[in-house]
Design a protein around this motif. Structure first.
Motif, PDB file in Angstrom:
ATOM      1  N   ARG A 151       0.823  -1.211   0.000  1.00  0.00           N
ATOM      2  CA  ARG A 151       0.000   0.000   0.000  1.00  0.00           C
ATOM      3  C   ARG A 151       0.860   1.265   0.000  1.00  0.00           C
ATOM      4  N   SER A 152       2.126   1.128  -0.345  1.00  0.00           N
ATOM      5  CA  SER A 152       3.072   2.251  -0.412  1.00  0.00           C
ATOM      6  C   SER A 152       3.383   2.854   0.953  1.00  0.00           C
ATOM      7  N   LEU A 153       3.173   2.118   2.011  1.00  0.00           N
ATOM      8  CA  LEU A 153       3.523   2.588   3.358  1.00  0.00           C
ATOM      9  C   LEU A 153       4.861   1.955   3.729  1.00  0.00           C
ATOM     10  N   TYR A 154       5.924   2.496   3.133  1.00  0.00           N
ATOM     11  CA  TYR A 154       7.247   1.910   3.308  1.00  0.00           C
ATOM     12  C   TYR A 154       7.830   2.187   4.684  1.00  0.00           C
ATOM     13  N   GLY A 155       7.346   3.205   5.353  1.00  0.00           N
ATOM     14  CA  GLY A 155       7.881   3.544   6.665  1.00  0.00           C
ATOM     15  C   GLY A 155       7.160   2.885   7.819  1.00  0.00           C
ATOM     16  N   ALA A 156       6.283   1.951   7.554  1.00  0.00           N
ATOM     17  CA  ALA A 156       5.511   1.309   8.618  1.00  0.00           C
ATOM     18  C   ALA A 156       6.426   0.512   9.541  1.00  0.00           C
ATOM     19  N   GLU A 157       6.215   0.660  10.851  1.00  0.00           N
ATOM     20  CA  GLU A 157       6.973  -0.071  11.853  1.00  0.00           C
ATOM     21  C   GLU A 157       6.027  -0.966  12.640  1.00  0.00           C
ATOM     22  N   VAL A 158       6.503  -2.182  12.945  1.00  0.00           N
ATOM     23  CA  VAL A 158       5.687  -3.154  13.669  1.00  0.00           C
ATOM     24  C   VAL A 158       6.457  -3.625  14.904  1.00  0.00           C
ATOM     25  N   VAL A 159       5.829  -3.551  16.072  1.00  0.00           N
ATOM     26  CA  VAL A 159       6.418  -4.027  17.329  1.00  0.00           C
ATOM     27  C   VAL A 159       5.500  -5.097  17.902  1.00  0.00           C
ATOM     28  N   THR A 160       6.092  -6.251  18.256  1.00  0.00           N
ATOM     29  CA  THR A 160       5.315  -7.376  18.780  1.00  0.00           C
ATOM     30  C   THR A 160       5.434  -7.421  20.294  1.00  0.00           C
ATOM     31  N   THR A 161       4.309  -7.520  20.965  1.00  0.00           N
ATOM     32  CA  THR A 161       4.269  -7.654  22.421  1.00  0.00           C
ATOM     33  C   THR A 161       3.663  -9.005  22.761  1.00  0.00           C
ATOM     34  N   VAL A 162       4.401  -9.801  23.559  1.00  0.00           N
ATOM     35  CA  VAL A 162       3.942 -11.124  23.978  1.00  0.00           C
ATOM     36  C   VAL A 162       3.558 -11.048  25.446  1.00  0.00           C
ATOM     37  N   THR A 163       2.306 -11.337  25.767  1.00  0.00           N
ATOM     38  CA  THR A 163       1.803 -11.258  27.140  1.00  0.00           C
ATOM     39  C   THR A 163       1.398 -12.650  27.598  1.00  0.00           C
ATOM     40  N   PRO A 164       2.170 -13.266  28.561  1.00  0.00           N
ATOM     41  CA  PRO A 164       1.781 -14.590  29.070  1.00  0.00           C
ATOM     42  C   PRO A 164       0.499 -14.487  29.901  1.00  0.00           C
ATOM     43  N   ILE A 165      -0.365 -15.485  29.769  1.00  0.00           N
ATOM     44  CA  ILE A 165      -1.579 -15.572  30.581  1.00  0.00           C
ATOM     45  C   ILE A 165      -1.683 -16.985  31.133  1.00  0.00           C
ATOM     46  N   GLU A 166      -2.755 -17.254  31.880  1.00  0.00           N
ATOM     47  CA  GLU A 166      -2.892 -18.541  32.551  1.00  0.00           C
ATOM     48  C   GLU A 166      -2.940 -19.691  31.561  1.00  0.00           C
ATOM     49  N   ARG A 167      -2.691 -20.922  32.100  1.00  0.00           N
ATOM     50  CA  ARG A 167      -2.739 -22.170  31.338  1.00  0.00           C
ATOM     51  C   ARG A 167      -1.756 -22.181  30.183  1.00  0.00           C
ATOM     52  N   ASN A 168      -0.582 -21.586  30.405  1.00  0.00           N
ATOM     53  CA  ASN A 168       0.515 -21.622  29.433  1.00  0.00           C
ATOM     54  C   ASN A 168       0.083 -21.090  28.070  1.00  0.00           C
ATOM     55  N   ARG A 169      -0.574 -19.941  28.073  1.00  0.00           N
ATOM     56  CA  ARG A 169      -1.007 -19.290  26.842  1.00  0.00           C
ATOM     57  C   ARG A 169      -0.425 -17.887  26.768  1.00  0.00           C
TER      58      ARG A 169
END
Length: 764
Positions: A151-169
């Motif tokens: 979509r021509s959005l070459y400057g897009a930045e992506v940050v992944t956040t991993v949040t542990p929750i109950e029952r190993n998820r």
């Protein structure tokens, strides 16, 4: 008694590799496995673990089998830690499962719908319920960036956040900073000599932007769009004699801040060639003259690649009409570079004749096979016929049930004279439930409710209920169409309706025309493109007097009664080969309808004929013509019923005049329509400035002629009204929208002028 354990342990790939070097340190003597226990499982079934082990109870265990077991369990991708412990003759498998993805969410996404992004991640294996893996999360980030780059959005930045929750998820959140899209700052064409750079860039859908770029997004770079533009450039030269034209290279450069894009196209034009002649060589089945008539290459004119491609395709298709599905046709150029001339030798080899063994249909998950097969004109166990196959494909496409319809011919292994026809369809939703509101300059505010199913239960039948309201018209309609009421393709239509209306002109009165009835109509196909309709209906019309009722209504009601019950008979014919019913660019539409009332209170005949022609002048401009004639006459000494009158003026007829106000008036000055009507329209349709070649948004200039006439009036050209103006046509999300600004050219005293008009769903 104190137990002694010997254990193997591996963490990740490094652990497996390390185990190979430490085999002697962890070595155990081979033993017979008396039992196997699995510990640490939460969601994975024990059977999954047992199935991956290279040994069973009663088998001999050794260090090599232990290493193989760890590799196999890690290969499942379900565990982040695996250990083997030995207690006597019991083997204990201890695992630590990878966490499972519980939810995937996105923050900061405005360019994409979240469901679209979830689908993109699902295709690479990241979705709810799947084991979490850091490498997979990294791939997900790259996939999201790829979606934004498209979509021509070459400057897009992506940050992944991993949040542990109950029952190993874990919950995954992708936070996106989209930034601003990169815009095309400049397009350069280098090497052109015969045509100006401006002319060539005008062929492109991509451009440097304009005031409508927010709508067309034509200034956003897309590799797919650029390839299409390069093909348009190549075709432009090849159509004008440049036989050896080529595109040497294409450079796409982006600025350091990722906001500006420059596209440079390097071309070599070559010389311009003129065709000197066309010869036929090979086997033409003794039909040389018939094939020669298909040649569109014109000697003495500049070389045109489209004419060459059209000729070879016509030859191949014509061979197919006689069963030769594998005909080879090649147009060989004989180039004289000294005089810049070229002659073509068309070499044909029909190869072998073929039968159609089977017609296979796929992709129709909802639509029944018989609905598709009954449109086929190519039959199984008959000669292959390319013309019938094309006709069959077009008939299936015209059903309107599918987004895509593709036909492929496949050879039958071991049977050189047989082929299979594989038809693949991609279904689209054919039902709709709509609540809508609209406003037009004629009907003011109108509310609508509709339930429609064009392919009810996959049977190919149509069912519909519509309820519409406006200041001047309220309608309730139920109809159903069975397109194959008989196996020969005769259709049956059932209509039930109730309409409450009055003329479009608001006189401040409260009189009404109320029509209720039902009809039965059959359509008989006389050819592949012609259908004749006939039927009848039972109709009751009531003139309900009120204030300011036109004198013509009072006169008719006083003489023949305010309530009229009729059984009119109808007949009609249609032929439509336009390339689109909504935004046509080429083709013709013809319609005729007749209505005869001999049974009931009103005796009359009523007919109308419409002709439309669309002529593409080039890729951007289209010339359109529309003509409509209406004629009615009272029978058996009765006048033509006033409630069957034709109306003229406004959108759909002569723009620039108030809707339905042209033609006869009664003594009160109210427009009452007439028994005859003439409408002629001409339009020049052009792209909207800044919208490129987008056909959903177009401008048009028009010239209209027309009027309505009473039954006893003489139709004279001097009484016709004319107007001219410009308009806008937009295929909007809520339906086709047309806006017209007209100036009456010929008008008479008393005519009611309305220079600005708009309506949704009106053609011409």
């Amino acid at each position: 008694m104190k137990k002694h354990f010997k254990r193997f342990r591996a963490r990740g790939v490094a652990g497996v590799i390390a185990m190979a070097f430490a085999a002697h340190a962890w070595a155990v003597d081979p033993f017979t496995v008396r039992d196997i226990r699995v510990e640490g499982l939460q969601r994975v079934e024990p059977g999954t673990v047992f199935a991956s082990l290279p040994f069973r109870v009663g088998d001999e265990y050794n260090d090599e089998k232990g290493a193989a077991a760890i590799r196999s369990l890690f290969g499942l991708g379900l565990f982040k830690d695996v250990r083997l412990e030995v207690s006597g003759n019991v083997l204990v498998v201890i695992v630590e499962e990878r966490p499972t993805v519980a939810d995937v969410d996105f923050v900061g996404t405005r360019e994409f719908d979240k469901d679209t992004l979830r689908k993109a991640l699902r295709e690479i294996g990241l979705t709810e319920g799947r084991p979490y893996d850091q490498a997979l999360a990294d791939r997900a980030e790259q996939e999201l960036k790829r979606q934004y780059i498209n979509r021509s959005l070459y400057g897009a930045e992506v940050v992944t956040t991993v949040t542990p929750i109950e029952r190993n998820r874990v919950n995954l959140t992708f936070t996106v900073t989209e930034g601003e899209p990169a815009r095309i700052g400049d397009i350069r064409i280098v090497g052109n000599k015969s045509f100006s750079e401006g002319t060539l860039k005008g062929l492109f859908d991509l451009d440097t932007g304009g005031f409508l770029s927010w709508y067309t997004k034509s200034d956003r770079y897309s590799r797919v769009k650029l390839n299409a533009d390069l093909e348009a450039l190549r075709s432009y030269y090849l159509q004008r004699g440049f036989l050896e034209f080529r595109i040497d290279s294409t450079q796409v450069a982006i600025s350091p801040d990722k906001q500006d894009i420059t596209i440079t196209v390097n071309v070599t034009e070559g010389e311009r060639y003129v065709v000197t002649g066309v010869k036929l060589e090979g086997n033409y089945l003794g039909r040389d003259d018939e094939f020669k008539s298909l040649v569109t290459i014109r000697p003495g004119e500049p070389y045109n690649a489209d004419q060459v491609a059209e000729t070879t395709k016509a030859f191949t298709d014509y061979f197919g009409n006689f069963g030769y599905a594998f005909a080879n046709v090649e147009a060989r150029p004989e180039v004289d570079r000294v005089s810049n001339r070229v002659a073509f030798v068309i070499v044909a080899d029909p190869a072998r004749r073929a039968y159609v063994r089977r017609v296979n249909i796929s992709g129709n998950n909802r639509t029944r096979d018989e609905v598709i097969r009954r449109e086929f004109r190519q039959f199984e166990s008959s000669w292959y016929d390319a013309d019938r196959i094309r006709m069959s494909r077009d008939r299936v496409d015209r059903l309107g049930f599918f987004r895509e319809v593709t036909v492929e011919t496949a050879e039958v292994p071991g049977s050189p004279d047989q082929v299979d026809i594989n038809l693949n369809v991609v279904e689209k939703p054919t039902g709709s439930l709509q609540l809508s509101a609209g406003f037009s300059s004629a009907d003011r505010l109108g509310l609508g409710f509709a339930v429609k199913q064009e392919n009810a239960f996959g049977s190919g039948n149509y069912l519909g209920i519509e309820v519409n309201t406006s200041k001047y018209n309220q309608t309730i309609v139920f109809n159903t169409v069975d397109p194959y009421f008989t196996t020969d393709g005769i259709s049956r239509t059932i209509d039930l309706y109730h309409r409450r209306s009055k003329p479009y002109e608001d006189q401040g009165g409260n009189y009404e025309l109320i029509t209720s009835g039902g009809g039965l109509r059959f359509g008989v196909p006389f050819s592949e493109v012609d259908t004749v309709f006939f039927g009848g209906s039972l109709e009751r019309t009531e003139i309900r007097p009120g204030t300011n009722i036109p004198a013509a209504y009072l006169a008719y009601g006083s003489r023949f009664g305010y309530t009229s019950t009729n059984l009119p008979l109808t007949v009609g014919w249609s032929r439509d080969d336009r390339d689109s019913a909504i935004a046509p660019n080429a083709g013709r539409l013809q319609r005729f309808g007749g209505e005869l009332g001999l049974i009931g209170d009103a005796r009359y005949v009523r007919s109308n004929y419409q002709y439309q022609q669309y002529i593409p002048l080039n890729k951007q401009y289209t010339l359109a013509f529309n003509g409509e004639l209406g004629w009615g006459k009272g029978l058996q000494d009765q006048p033509f019923p006033v409630f069957k009158n034709f109306y003229s003026g406004g959108l759909g007829s002569v723009r620039g005049f108030e809707q339905g106000t042209l033609g006869p008036r009664d003594v009160t000055g109210a427009s009452i329509g007439g028994a005859r009507k003439i409408t002629l329209n001409a339009e020049l349709i052009t792209p909207f400035p800044g919208a490129g070649n987008d056909r959903t948004l177009r401008l048009f200039g028009f010239f209209d002629v027309g009027n309505a006439f009473g039954e006893s009036e003489k139709v004279r050209a001097a009484d016709l009204r004319t107007s001219a103006g410009i308009g806008l046509s937009w295929i909007s999300p809520i339906g086709p929208l047309r806006i017209a600004v007209a100036n009456p050219v010929r008008k008479f005293p008393g005519d009611r002028i309305q220079r600005f008009q708009f309506q949704i769903g009106t053609s011409f």
